[in-house]
Motif scaffolding. Structure first.
Motif, PDB file in Angstrom:
ATOM      1  N   VAL A   1       9.935  14.673  -7.311  1.00  0.00           N
ATOM      2  CA  VAL A   1      10.669  13.578  -7.939  1.00  0.00           C
ATOM      3  C   VAL A   1       9.745  12.922  -8.956  1.00  0.00           C
ATOM      4  CG1 VAL A   1      11.885  11.401  -7.577  1.00  0.00           C
ATOM      5  CG2 VAL A   1      11.995  13.188  -5.827  1.00  0.00           C
TER       6      VAL A   1
ATOM      7  N   GLN B   1       9.732   9.789 -11.991  1.00  0.00           N
ATOM      8  CA  GLN B   1      10.473   8.613 -12.433  1.00  0.00           C
ATOM      9  C   GLN B   1       9.657   7.872 -13.484  1.00  0.00           C
ATOM     10  OE1 GLN B   1      11.172   5.354  -9.562  1.00  0.00           O
ATOM     11  NE2 GLN B   1      13.339   5.780  -9.932  1.00  0.00           N
TER      12      GLN B   1
ATOM     13  N   SER C   1      19.336  14.499 -12.332  1.00  0.00           N
ATOM     14  CA  SER C   1      18.698  13.462 -13.140  1.00  0.00           C
ATOM     15  C   SER C   1      19.646  12.284 -13.339  1.00  0.00           C
ATOM     16  CB  SER C   1      18.281  14.014 -14.507  1.00  0.00           C
ATOM     17  OG  SER C   1      19.432  14.355 -15.252  1.00  0.00           O
TER      18      SER C   1
ATOM     19  N   SER D   1      12.856   3.647 -14.905  1.00  0.00           N
ATOM     20  CA  SER D   1      13.373   4.223 -13.657  1.00  0.00           C
ATOM     21  C   SER D   1      14.310   5.403 -13.872  1.00  0.00           C
ATOM     22  CB  SER D   1      14.043   3.168 -12.772  1.00  0.00           C
ATOM     23  OG  SER D   1      13.096   2.195 -12.392  1.00  0.00           O
TER      24      SER D   1
ATOM     25  N   THR E   1      15.166   9.146 -13.615  1.00  0.00           N
ATOM     26  CA  THR E   1      14.694  10.012 -12.536  1.00  0.00           C
ATOM     27  C   THR E   1      15.021  11.475 -12.793  1.00  0.00           C
ATOM     28  OG1 THR E   1      15.061   8.205 -10.964  1.00  0.00           O
ATOM     29  CG2 THR E   1      14.826  10.413 -10.038  1.00  0.00           C
TER      30      THR E   1
ATOM     31  N   TRP F   1      14.789  14.897 -10.424  1.00  0.00           N
ATOM     32  CA  TRP F   1      14.567  15.334  -9.054  1.00  0.00           C
ATOM     33  C   TRP F   1      14.820  16.835  -8.955  1.00  0.00           C
ATOM     34  CZ3 TRP F   1      18.407  13.926  -4.583  1.00  0.00           C
ATOM     35  CH2 TRP F   1      17.936  14.461  -3.388  1.00  0.00           C
TER      36      TRP F   1
END
Length: 185
Positions: free
Chosen positions: A61, A63, A94, A177, A179, A181
């Protein structure tokens, strides 16, 4: 219908795994701006520790911790997040919140495996536009998903752009923030 069921299961898995990431982060020792296990962390007052990078046996992950300004030239992609993954089968997810106070413009975020597109999403953000686009919202969150299998180490990235060339002061940006993943499947 079968594809819908798979996507529903994937969505539930994302929700459960996302909760596990929050639970893991919340259990970490509170520290403001300190290193925990070699990762930079930040802490809100009486809140959970947020890790900008998290790697487990099955998940990677990434971020952002600050805003990422998109290029002012239309159609030029900006890399928001990028990471290297070992060989294997991966499912990507995402999320990015796009913000624009300038004229409305289609804004697109795309998942890449090396230079191959595996997923993407678009929305319109901004105020009424002189180019005739409909009025967008000032902030919109887009989610993109994809999957791939590779026999070698691979670079995956989330890249965002907008359609029209804008003045630097009118260019959209990605809120902190965002993201990316990757889950080994």
């Amino acid at each position: 219908m079968n594809s819908y069921r798979r996507l529903t299961v994937l969505g539930i898995g994302v929700l459960v795994a996302g909760s596990a990431v929050v639970a893991t982060s919340a259990s970490a020792a509170p520290a403001t701006g300190s290193a925990v296990s070699g990762r930079q962390t930040t802490q809100a007052v009486n809140g959970p520790v947020r890790e900008s990078d998290l790697t487990t046996g099955q998940d990677v992950v990434r971020q952002t911790t600050s805003a990422v300004k998109l290029q002012s030239t239309g159609g030029v992609q900006t890399t928001v997040l990028s990471t290297s993954l070992p060989a294997g089968s991966w499912v990507l997810s995402s999320n990015a919140s796009l913000v624009s106070w300038g004229p409305s413009d289609y804004t697109r975020c795309t998942l890449f495996v090396n230079e191959t597109v595996v997923g993407g999403a678009a929305t319109m953000v901004g105020a009424p536009s002189p180019n005739g686009e409909q009025t967008g919202v000032y902030v919109a969150t887009v989610s993109a998903h994809g999957a791939f299998t590779s026999g070698a180490t691979t670079t995956v990235s989330l890249r965002c752009s907008h359609d029209h060339t804008r003045a630097a002061s009118e260019t959209a940006y990605v809120d902190p923030s965002a993201t990316l993943w990757a889950h080994r499947s």
